[in-house]
Write an enzyme that holds these catalytic residues in place. Structure first.
Site, PDB file in Angstrom:
ATOM      1  N   GLU A 112       0.844  -1.198   0.000  1.00 13.42           N
ATOM      2  CA  GLU A 112       0.000   0.000   0.000  1.00 13.42           C
ATOM      3  C   GLU A 112       0.876   1.243   0.000  1.00 13.42           C
ATOM      4  O   GLU A 112       2.036   1.197   0.437  1.00 13.42           O
ATOM      5  CB  GLU A 112      -0.905   0.010   1.229  1.00 13.42           C
ATOM      6  CG  GLU A 112      -0.155   0.000   2.540  1.00 13.42           C
ATOM      7  CD  GLU A 112      -1.032  -0.350   3.736  1.00 13.42           C
ATOM      8  OE1 GLU A 112      -0.785   0.227   4.807  1.00 13.42           O
ATOM      9  OE2 GLU A 112      -1.924  -1.212   3.610  1.00 13.42           O
ATOM     10  N   LYS A 114       2.669   4.516   1.215  1.00 12.11           N
ATOM     11  CA  LYS A 114       3.002   5.066   2.533  1.00 12.11           C
ATOM     12  C   LYS A 114       2.648   6.554   2.505  1.00 12.11           C
ATOM     13  O   LYS A 114       3.391   7.376   1.988  1.00 12.11           O
ATOM     14  CB  LYS A 114       4.474   4.878   2.876  1.00 12.11           C
ATOM     15  CG  LYS A 114       4.760   5.326   4.310  1.00 12.11           C
ATOM     16  CD  LYS A 114       6.211   5.231   4.678  1.00 12.11           C
ATOM     17  CE  LYS A 114       6.407   5.633   6.142  1.00 12.11           C
ATOM     18  NZ  LYS A 114       5.895   6.991   6.415  1.00 12.11           N
ATOM     19  N   ASP A 116       2.131  10.345   3.366  1.00 12.44           N
ATOM     20  CA  ASP A 116       2.948  11.310   4.085  1.00 12.44           C
ATOM     21  C   ASP A 116       2.011  12.280   4.795  1.00 12.44           C
ATOM     22  O   ASP A 116       1.782  13.404   4.354  1.00 12.44           O
ATOM     23  CB  ASP A 116       3.858  12.054   3.104  1.00 12.44           C
ATOM     24  CG  ASP A 116       5.024  12.722   3.809  1.00 12.44           C
ATOM     25  OD1 ASP A 116       5.199  12.479   5.016  1.00 12.44           O
ATOM     26  OD2 ASP A 116       5.749  13.493   3.160  1.00 12.44           O
ATOM     27  N   TYR A 228      -5.988   1.894   7.064  1.00 10.30           N
ATOM     28  CA  TYR A 228      -5.084   0.839   6.611  1.00 10.30           C
ATOM     29  C   TYR A 228      -4.932  -0.310   7.603  1.00 10.30           C
ATOM     30  O   TYR A 228      -4.318  -1.326   7.279  1.00 10.30           O
ATOM     31  CB  TYR A 228      -3.703   1.414   6.307  1.00 10.30           C
ATOM     32  CG  TYR A 228      -3.080   2.176   7.453  1.00 10.30           C
ATOM     33  CD1 TYR A 228      -2.521   1.516   8.545  1.00 10.30           C
ATOM     34  CD2 TYR A 228      -3.039   3.562   7.440  1.00 10.30           C
ATOM     35  CE1 TYR A 228      -1.954   2.211   9.601  1.00 10.30           C
ATOM     36  CE2 TYR A 228      -2.468   4.278   8.490  1.00 10.30           C
ATOM     37  CZ  TYR A 228      -1.923   3.593   9.569  1.00 10.30           C
ATOM     38  OH  TYR A 228      -1.374   4.286  10.609  1.00 10.30           O
ATOM     39  N   LYS A 316      11.202   3.195   1.420  1.00  5.85           N
ATOM     40  CA  LYS A 316      11.103   4.599   1.075  1.00  5.85           C
ATOM     41  C   LYS A 316      11.568   4.871  -0.358  1.00  5.85           C
ATOM     42  O   LYS A 316      12.452   4.191  -0.889  1.00  5.85           O
ATOM     43  CB  LYS A 316      11.948   5.441   2.039  1.00  5.85           C
ATOM     44  CG  LYS A 316      11.455   5.416   3.481  1.00  5.85           C
ATOM     45  CD  LYS A 316      10.115   6.116   3.604  1.00  5.85           C
ATOM     46  CE  LYS A 316       9.774   6.437   5.045  1.00  5.85           C
ATOM     47  NZ  LYS A 316      10.546   7.540   5.610  1.00  5.85           N
ATOM     48  N   CYS A 410      12.045  49.602  -6.959  1.00 11.27           N
ATOM     49  CA  CYS A 410      11.639  48.484  -7.812  1.00 11.27           C
ATOM     50  C   CYS A 410      12.775  48.142  -8.772  1.00 11.27           C
ATOM     51  O   CYS A 410      13.286  49.028  -9.473  1.00 11.27           O
ATOM     52  CB  CYS A 410      10.387  48.864  -8.601  1.00 11.27           C
ATOM     53  SG  CYS A 410       9.913  47.648  -9.861  1.00 11.27           S
ATOM     54  N   CYS A 413      11.404  49.068 -12.660  1.00 15.08           N
ATOM     55  CA  CYS A 413      11.136  50.432 -13.136  1.00 15.08           C
ATOM     56  C   CYS A 413      11.823  51.513 -12.319  1.00 15.08           C
ATOM     57  O   CYS A 413      11.794  52.691 -12.705  1.00 15.08           O
ATOM     58  CB  CYS A 413       9.634  50.697 -13.191  1.00 15.08           C
ATOM     59  SG  CYS A 413       8.862  50.811 -11.551  1.00 15.08           S
ATOM     60  N   CYS A 428       5.998  47.607  -5.416  1.00 15.88           N
ATOM     61  CA  CYS A 428       6.232  48.707  -6.346  1.00 15.88           C
ATOM     62  C   CYS A 428       4.878  49.361  -6.591  1.00 15.88           C
ATOM     63  O   CYS A 428       3.946  48.698  -7.070  1.00 15.88           O
ATOM     64  CB  CYS A 428       6.814  48.196  -7.660  1.00 15.88           C
ATOM     65  SG  CYS A 428       6.800  49.434  -8.978  1.00 15.88           S
ATOM     66  N   CYS A 433       4.529  50.088 -14.204  1.00 17.47           N
ATOM     67  CA  CYS A 433       5.689  49.199 -14.130  1.00 17.47           C
ATOM     68  C   CYS A 433       5.516  48.066 -15.135  1.00 17.47           C
ATOM     69  O   CYS A 433       4.495  47.360 -15.117  1.00 17.47           O
ATOM     70  CB  CYS A 433       5.828  48.628 -12.722  1.00 17.47           C
ATOM     71  SG  CYS A 433       7.165  47.430 -12.551  1.00 17.47           S
TER      72      CYS A 433
END
Length: 686
Positions: A112, A114, A116, A228, A316, A410, A413, A428, A433
């Site tokens: 199955e 794994k 996270d 599970y 893994k 900026c 510009c 900005c 711009c």
């Protein structure tokens, strides 16, 4: 309806909704449309409100979350939730397969993904959810019962389908709470735009969402769960792991469709390779494959170590974290004017992709993590999520590292950059711009701004790249000849666009203000400004103090508006639009909206699913109501969406009526009708 028939109907509705939940979340095969499901749920809600003594904790209506708690309690696991031995090489996996073959005579495994996410245990007694807890240290976990109840994929009551074994009197079932990757990206984008810290990865987002003291925050997050395995179970027994995982869905517990029985070493290797290849296309994060011996008698014979079973492993996938060096920080300018620092990295392979840059989000993020140019960094890449800098490796510093400072102007510009108090972003403020102009054009033409049909993203890009539009007023100098010279622009389309541009010159002051892309000014604030000042000239002459005195306009918005209007280039754009014939009609300051909500004041907090705050405010104002920015005793309603913040607590303290999104929608439905004249509104109508 009398009490006995109400009780019968409530029981019937719960059974129907329980079955429809099973069809939708477990089988992924719904029998009714969402609207039909919602109608059944609303009927049940109405009946439970009429007969509160019939309300039970396992009702499908009880997913909105309980009141905030001061701290999470603890739950002792009857059977320890052990960790799994992690394998990182093909050689280690082969040794596990050999061990299984010696013990069982054949390699027969349940394989199955794994997940996270965050491991949890749910306890069902007589089919009803009793408690839910995190794995914790394996022996004692945190009590997250109220939070888990908000997940649509968690059955509040088990179901027994045809042919399934009887429901056990007590079942401790284990699963993984996950945060889907697409929703994770949306959440991080929202948090970044709000100046809040972003989550490092979907796993952290799932854990953070589930451990909230306020279950309503959990309810607003799109968490899911896959089951599970089990802890203790009374009154039932399974000879194999395959029999167990095939029974859980028949009791209403969701199991991932990729779970398989694999027989033989090559089948196990193939499953690992196939799932690794499909990893990028999955809707959630996985970091490997779990292999469990199928035969429970063999599991018992193989036994357990102190922290992990010998009959199961987690094989893994290659790591998605790596260390690399921060070579420099480049500042990009987004279409909204936000200056975003980007880490330029020594190229490093992570998860099969060479990573050479990562967003640093804003200056506060850099300062919070104490990132310095020249640092060695820990970098993570999760799925197709933009690479993320986890932290600097402070121990590697030599003293030659340099502290980064955001530029004062900026970089595109040269306009002096500004940082509004309370915001983590540097912007900005120049409308012209080049880095922003494309986005400004699209916003200028959007539905609730000047509503210029035909001026979409692709055309905006062409107009800017060809130099036909260098500033917003240039739109009104376009000719048919210029437009037809563009790719995929025929004479008819050009004529239609020119007609739309001519029509857009007659607009309202709220629409005009919205179209200017003033930071922190959406539909609602544009309406407040227009209603208060009445005309554009009065707004242009306003002071920060005048702006801040407007109900619903706080100091941050006031500063943002004033700084924007004080920028000479922006004033030139506004004057240029007026010179080209754009005429924002004044709003009569004495006009008051009439309607069923006249005299009622509303405050919005948190995130609504069906509306933006601006759109919700417009609907209130169309009905004669008033939207303000802070809660007081004079406030009639506080509409609380997801992550509501302090305004919700203030409303409770002052005894102000709280509306969730469903109650707000009912109020809108009850007060619907012909809207008042547009001139009387503080927000534009379609």
């Amino acid at each position: 309806m009398d009490h006995p028939p109400a009780a019968a109907r409530i029981a019937e509705l719960r059974e129907q909704l329980l079955y429809h939940n099973y069809r939708y979340y477990v089988l992924d095969d719904p029998l009714v449309a969402d609207s039909e499901y919602d109608q059944l749920l609303r009927e049940l809600q109405d009946l439970e409100e009429q007969f509160p003594d019939l309300l039970t904790p396992d009702s499908p209506t009880q997913r909105v979350g309980a009141a905030p708690r001061e701290e999470l309690g603890t739950v002792v696991h009857n059977l320890p939730m052990l960790s799994l031995e992690s394998l990182y090489s093909a050689e280690d996996f082969e040794r596990f397969l050999e061990r299984v073959e010696r013990e069982a005579g054949v390699v027969e495994l349940v394989a199955e993904p794994k997940f996270d996410g965050l491991a949890v245990e749910l306890v069902y007694v007589e089919g009803a959810l009793l408690t839910a807890s995190t794995r914790g240290d394996g022996l004692v976990g945190e009590d997250v019962s109220d939070n888990l109840r908000t997940l649509r994929t968690v059955p509040l009551r088990l179901i027994r389908t045809e042919g399934a074994p009887p429901l056990p009197p007590r079942l401790e079932v284990r699963g993984e709470v996950i945060f889907p990757t697409a929703a994770f990206r949306r959440l991080n984008q929202t948090r970044e735009e709000a100046g809040e810290p972003v989550f490092a990865n979907p796993r952290n987002a799932a854990a953070g969402s589930l451990r909230q003291l306020d279950a309503q925050i959990t309810a607003a997050r799109p968490l899911e769960i896959y089951f599970y395995g089990i802890g203790q179970m009374e009154g039932a027994d399974f000879a194999t792991e395959e029999e167990l995982v095939s029974t859980l869905p028949r009791w209403g517990l969701r199991v991932d469709e990729r779970v398989r029985l694999v027989v033989g070493r090559e089948a196990a290797r193939d499953f690992y390779r196939d799932l690794e290849a499909a990893r990028e296309d999955l809707p959630f994060e996985i970091d490997g494959v779990v292999f469990k011996v199928n035969d429970h008698a063999v599991q018992a014979a193989m036994g357990e170590r102190s922290r992990s079973p010998r009959w199961a492993v987690a094989y893994k996938f290659p790591a998605r974290q790596a260390t690399t060096r921060l070579r420099s920080i480049f500042v990009s300018v987004g279409r909204t004017g936000v200056l975003t620092p980007v880490a330029m990295l020594e190229p490093v392979p992570i998860g099969g992709v060479t990573v050479s840059r990562a967003s640093l989000h804003n200056i506060e993020e850099i300062e919070r993590k104490d990132l310095r140019i020249g640092d060695n960094l820990l970098v993570e890449r999760a799925g197709d999520v933009i690479p993320y800098v986890v932290k600097p490796i402070v121990e590697d510093r030599t003293g030659a590292e340099q502290i980064f400072h955001m530029p004062e102007a900026c970089p595109v510009c040269g306009t002096p950059a500004i940082r509004t108090p309370g915001e983590p972003f540097v912007r900005c403020p120049n409308l012209d711009c080049p880095a922003q102009l494309e986005g400004h054009l699209g916003h200028f033409a959007s539905r609730y701004a000047l509503d210029i049909e035909g001026l979409g993203e692709k055309l905006a890009r062409q107009l800017v790249s060809t130099g036909l539009v260098r500033s917003l007023p240039d739109l009104y100098d376009l000719t048919e000849e210029q437009l037809t010279a563009l790719e995929r622009m025929g004479a008819k389309s050009a004529q239609n666009l020119l007609a739309q541009l001519a029509r857009s010159k007659q607009t309202t002051l709220p629409r005009f203000l919205l179209a200017l892309s003033i930071p922190q000014v959406g539909e609602h604030v544009a309406g407040l400004l227009a209603a208060h000042f009445g005309n554009l000239e009065a707004l242009l002459a306003s002071t920060p103090e005048e702006l801040q005195a407007i109900p619903g306009v706080g100091p941050e918005i006031a500063t943002s508006v004033h700084d924007f209007l004080a920028e000479p280039r922006n004033l030139a754009v506004i004057r240029g639009l007026l010179a080209h014939g754009v005429q924002p009609a004044p709003v009569p300051r004495s006009a008051a909206a009439a309607g069923p909500l006249a005299g009622q004041t509303f405050v919005f907090t948190g995130t609504l699913e069906s509306y933006t705050r601006e759109a919700a405010g417009r609907l209130v104002q169309e009905r004669g109501g008033k939207v303000i920015g802070s809660v007081s005793k004079k406030t009639n309603y506080v509409v609380a969406g997801a992550d509501p913040g302090s305004k919700r607590a203030q409303a409770e303290k002052l005894g102000v009526a709280l509306l969730d999104e469903a109650a707000f929608q009912r109020l809108l439905d009850e007060t619907s009708g012909p809207p008042p004249e547009p001139v009387a509104l503080t927000l534009p109508l379609d």
